[in-house]
Design an enzyme around this catalytic site. Structure first.
Site, short mmCIF file in Angstrom:
data_model
loop_
_atom_site.label_atom_id
_atom_site.label_comp_id
_atom_site.label_asym_id
_atom_site.label_seq_id
_atom_site.Cartn_x
_atom_site.Cartn_y
_atom_site.Cartn_z
N ARG A 114 0.56 -1.16 -0.39
CA ARG A 114 -0.02 -0.12 0.17
C ARG A 114 1.08 1.32 0.37
O ARG A 114 1.06 1.04 1.36
CB ARG A 114 -0.39 0.01 1.40
CG ARG A 114 -1.84 0.94 1.30
CD ARG A 114 -2.74 1.16 2.29
NE ARG A 114 -2.30 1.31 3.73
CZ ARG A 114 -3.21 0.68 5.03
NH1 ARG A 114 -4.39 0.38 4.38
NH2 ARG A 114 -2.50 0.85 6.27
N THR A 137 -1.08 7.49 -0.90
CA THR A 137 -2.02 7.43 -1.59
C THR A 137 -3.45 6.08 -1.17
O THR A 137 -4.08 6.12 -1.40
CB THR A 137 -2.28 7.31 -3.51
OG1 THR A 137 -1.42 5.60 -3.82
CG2 THR A 137 -1.15 8.22 -4.07
N ASP A 162 0.11 -3.65 12.17
CA ASP A 162 0.59 -3.36 11.39
C ASP A 162 0.48 -4.99 11.53
O ASP A 162 1.57 -5.75 12.18
CB ASP A 162 1.34 -3.03 10.29
CG ASP A 162 2.01 -2.87 8.95
OD1 ASP A 162 1.85 -4.87 9.01
OD2 ASP A 162 2.05 -2.70 8.23
N ASP A 173 3.89 -6.24 10.48
CA ASP A 173 5.45 -6.36 11.17
C ASP A 173 5.21 -6.99 12.45
O ASP A 173 6.42 -7.47 12.71
CB ASP A 173 4.95 -4.62 11.53
CG ASP A 173 5.35 -3.75 10.54
OD1 ASP A 173 6.34 -4.30 9.51
OD2 ASP A 173 5.17 -2.54 10.62
#
Length: 207
Positions: A102, A106, A198, A201
């Site tokens: 991602r 944006t 996340d 992660d």
């Protein structure tokens, strides 16, 4: 269609994953365990056929999978932990990989890898990604699967946000979503709130 697996074991393991104190090893193990539990629900409608077998006591007909081919496709990188766990249940399934990240500015998906079974059109596909946040990556991955000929696709996620679900339902209304929970919203950075951080992660210890 969205199926939320509300089983107490699922919710308990998800709560442990949410905890900021949960370390990499335990987080990864919990993600794998949750994936197995979600797979039981996602694969509930697999077809079976009566098969004649001999038990140690007598002969009889017993249900076995009908042989419909399956494919597990991971959205890299976090989806790997899910497919690696689920393939233990269906070892004959073929495994594909779609690499997306991602763009932080944006929030749109950018593709960098796409390797699918050559006979994907003949298989029921289970697409895995722990987090359905903005929905952009999952929608793009489903698009790649359709371009390759996939006919039946289910999306399996550990956690989802309403925004991501809305994107999938808009872009791919025929795709069923199976999740452990739906959290209230996304924050300004596109993370699920309250979420679990996340997932990639935390699975791989990269932050």
């Amino acid at each position: 269609m969205v199926t939320v697996v509300s089983h107490p074991l699922v919710q308990h393991k998800l709560s442990l994953m949410r905890d900021v104190q949960t370390g990499v090893k335990e987080f990864r193990e919990l993600a794998a365990e949750l994936s197995l539990l979600l797979a039981y629900e996602a694969m509930r409608d697999l077809e079976t056929v009566p098969t004649r077998l001999h038990t140690p006591i007598e002969e009889g007909e017993f249900p076995m999978l009908s042989g419909k081919k399956l494919a597990l496709v991971a959205i890299l990188r976090a989806g790997l932990v899910m497919t690696d766990a689920i393939v233990q249940l269906v070892p004959a399934a073929k495994v594909g990989h779609i690499g997306l990240y991602r763009d932080p500015a944006t929030l749109q998906p950018v593709a960098y890898y796409n390797k699918l079974p050559t006979d994907i059109a003949e298989r029921r596909v289970f697409l895995t990604d722990p987090m359905l946040a903005t929905g952009g990556s999952a929608s793009a991955a489903i698009g790649f699967l359709k371009e390759a000929g996939a006919q039946t696709i289910k999306l399996m996620c550990i956690l989802a946000a309403p925004e991501g679900i809305a994107v999938i339902q808009r872009d791919h209304p025929e795709v069923e979503i199976v999740v452990a929970a739906i959290d209230p919203r996304l924050n300004d950075h596109g993370y699920i709130v309250p979420g679990l951080g996340d997932a990639g992660d935390r699975i791989y210890g990269t932050k």
